[in-house]
Design an enzyme around this catalytic site. Structure first.
Site, PDB file in Angstrom:
ATOM      1  N   HIS A 129       0.832  -1.201   0.000  1.00 50.80           N
ATOM      2  CA  HIS A 129       0.000   0.000   0.000  1.00 50.80           C
ATOM      3  C   HIS A 129       0.870   1.255   0.000  1.00 50.80           C
ATOM      4  O   HIS A 129       2.060   1.213   0.323  1.00 50.80           O
ATOM      5  CB  HIS A 129      -0.905   0.032   1.236  1.00 50.80           C
ATOM      6  CG  HIS A 129      -0.142   0.184   2.522  1.00 50.80           C
ATOM      7  ND1 HIS A 129       0.608  -0.833   3.081  1.00 50.80           N
ATOM      8  CD2 HIS A 129      -0.012   1.252   3.371  1.00 50.80           C
ATOM      9  CE1 HIS A 129       1.159  -0.416   4.207  1.00 50.80           C
ATOM     10  NE2 HIS A 129       0.804   0.852   4.394  1.00 50.80           N
ATOM     11  N   ASP A 131       0.482   5.159   1.848  1.00 54.86           N
ATOM     12  CA  ASP A 131      -0.242   5.665   3.011  1.00 54.86           C
ATOM     13  C   ASP A 131      -1.456   6.493   2.568  1.00 54.86           C
ATOM     14  O   ASP A 131      -1.333   7.391   1.730  1.00 54.86           O
ATOM     15  CB  ASP A 131       0.677   6.511   3.893  1.00 54.86           C
ATOM     16  CG  ASP A 131       1.701   5.661   4.637  1.00 54.86           C
ATOM     17  OD1 ASP A 131       1.414   4.464   4.863  1.00 54.86           O
ATOM     18  OD2 ASP A 131       2.778   6.183   4.974  1.00 54.86           O
ATOM     19  N   HIS A 280       4.634   0.193  -0.065  1.00 54.19           N
ATOM     20  CA  HIS A 280       5.463  -0.529   0.891  1.00 54.19           C
ATOM     21  C   HIS A 280       4.663  -1.645   1.551  1.00 54.19           C
ATOM     22  O   HIS A 280       3.428  -1.646   1.530  1.00 54.19           O
ATOM     23  CB  HIS A 280       6.070   0.411   1.936  1.00 54.19           C
ATOM     24  CG  HIS A 280       5.069   1.172   2.756  1.00 54.19           C
ATOM     25  ND1 HIS A 280       4.419   2.297   2.292  1.00 54.19           N
ATOM     26  CD2 HIS A 280       4.609   0.975   4.019  1.00 54.19           C
ATOM     27  CE1 HIS A 280       3.612   2.766   3.225  1.00 54.19           C
ATOM     28  NE2 HIS A 280       3.700   1.975   4.282  1.00 54.19           N
ATOM     29  N   ARG A 297       5.553   7.813  13.179  1.00 58.66           N
ATOM     30  CA  ARG A 297       5.589   8.369  11.834  1.00 58.66           C
ATOM     31  C   ARG A 297       5.012   9.775  11.793  1.00 58.66           C
ATOM     32  O   ARG A 297       4.102  10.125  12.548  1.00 58.66           O
ATOM     33  CB  ARG A 297       4.856   7.473  10.838  1.00 58.66           C
ATOM     34  CG  ARG A 297       3.348   7.528  10.913  1.00 58.66           C
ATOM     35  CD  ARG A 297       2.720   6.742   9.762  1.00 58.66           C
ATOM     36  NE  ARG A 297       1.261   6.759   9.845  1.00 58.66           N
ATOM     37  CZ  ARG A 297       0.457   6.151   8.986  1.00 58.66           C
ATOM     38  NH1 ARG A 297       0.971   5.454   7.979  1.00 58.66           N
ATOM     39  NH2 ARG A 297      -0.849   6.229   9.126  1.00 58.66           N
TER      40      ARG A 297
END
Length: 324
Positions: A129, A131, A280, A297
């Site tokens: 996917h 983000d 990723h 993150r």
């Protein structure tokens, strides 16, 4: 993440800083940089150019706290502030999301984490996917730092979608550049028998967008094969059978091993990737290990994708540019 076209192509070498490629098409490790320091503009330009060239860059032995993480991210764009985060994310730093929150999600809907993953990732490619790819304006970049990691396992893998597009045959490149696809939150989720709280959540908080199947990178001008195994529901204008066959081919192409890089995390490691040009795969080999994996993150606000025809993505439901 913004820059001009010239900076995207190259940056002047900086004394003491080395960019060491990690794989043939994607990934580089940058040494000689303390991300917690007050970095000058030339260093920031060198990092930006490396991200655009290698799609994901890695730093080791960094000593960032939450404030330092946000400050570093601000040098490249505007950090996203999520309206909802889990209990693991730090109070007072709304730009920071702690990935341990992901472990809580199943519990919110009456499932343990193993069942949650089973119902969401029921094919080998589902975990790949970008983000927030169902939004009209997915984040431009993500900066992820490792806090606590297991002594083994827990690697993340990225794939270069510009290289994947370039690797297609010329007739197929031409064809897919004319197409659009619907990206939707919750694609392929396998409901529980009877009442399912997550299905109700999806219906109440749905996000869907028509994105170009090939987007033009706003900084480098590269053509990006804009597919993934997690959000893409179908290609518009094709039958379901045609759409699925073509998507299977394209996602297989996107994650071919030669277009990927795999990173072994250590405490203090930082990965900085271009969310517009990569997908990723988060690890799935740590659930049985009795070791925590805590990551933090910060995402940078992105723009609305534009196709080869110059037309932007179109929001169907649930998102609008710049509003989270």
């Amino acid at each position: 993440m913004t820059t001009d076209r010239a900076t995207a192509q190259a940056a002047e070498p900086i004394a003491g800083i080395e960019v060491k490629p990690a794989a043939g098409h994607i990934g580089a490790e940058i040494t000689g940089v303390d991300l917690a320091a007050d970095l000058d503009d030339a260093v920031i330009a060198a990092i930006r150019a490396a991200v655009l060239r290698w799609k994901v860059v890695f730093f080791r032995e960094q000593h960032l706290d939450h404030a330092g993480h946000i400050a570093f991210a601000r040098r490249f764009g505007t950090p996203v502030v999520l309206p909802r985060r889990g209990k693991a994310s730090p109070l007072g730093f709304p730009e920071v999301e702690t990935t341990a929150d992901r472990l809580e999600l199943g519990g919110r809907f009456g499932m343990d984490h193993e069942e949650w993953l089973h119902r969401r990732r029921h094919t080998l490619l589902r975990g790949w996917h970008c983000d927030h790819g169902a939004r009209i304006d997915p984040p431009a970049a993500t900066i992820l730092r490792a806090d606590t990691v297991p002594p083994y396992g827990g690697d993340t893998t990225w794939s270069n979608l510009a290289a994947a597009y370039a690797g297609l045959s010329a007739p197929l490149r031409e064809f897919v550049s004319t197409l659009r696809a619907e990206h939707r939150l919750g694609v392929g989720y396998q409901p529980r028998p009877g009442d399912d709280a997550y299905v109700r959540h999806l219906l109440d908080h749905q996000i869907a967008t028509h994105h170009p199947l090939v987007r033009v990178h706003p900084e480098t001008g590269e053509r990006i094969l804009y597919v993934n195994g997690y959000y893409v529901d179908h290609i518009t204008g094709l039958s379901r059978a045609e759409s699925q066959a073509l998507l299977d081919l394209l996602v297989d192409q996107a994650v071919r091993p030669e277009y990927t890089v795999r990173f072994r995390w250590e405490p203090g490691s930082v990965a900085f990737w271009d969310n517009r040009a990569t997908i990723h795969l988060a690890p799935s080999d740590t659930a049985h290990l009795d070791h925590p994996r805590i990551m933090h993150r910060v995402m940078l606000a992105g723009d609305v994708p534009v196709g080869v025809d110059g037309k932007p993505s179109k929001a169907l439901v649930g998102s609008e540019p710049g509003v989270w």
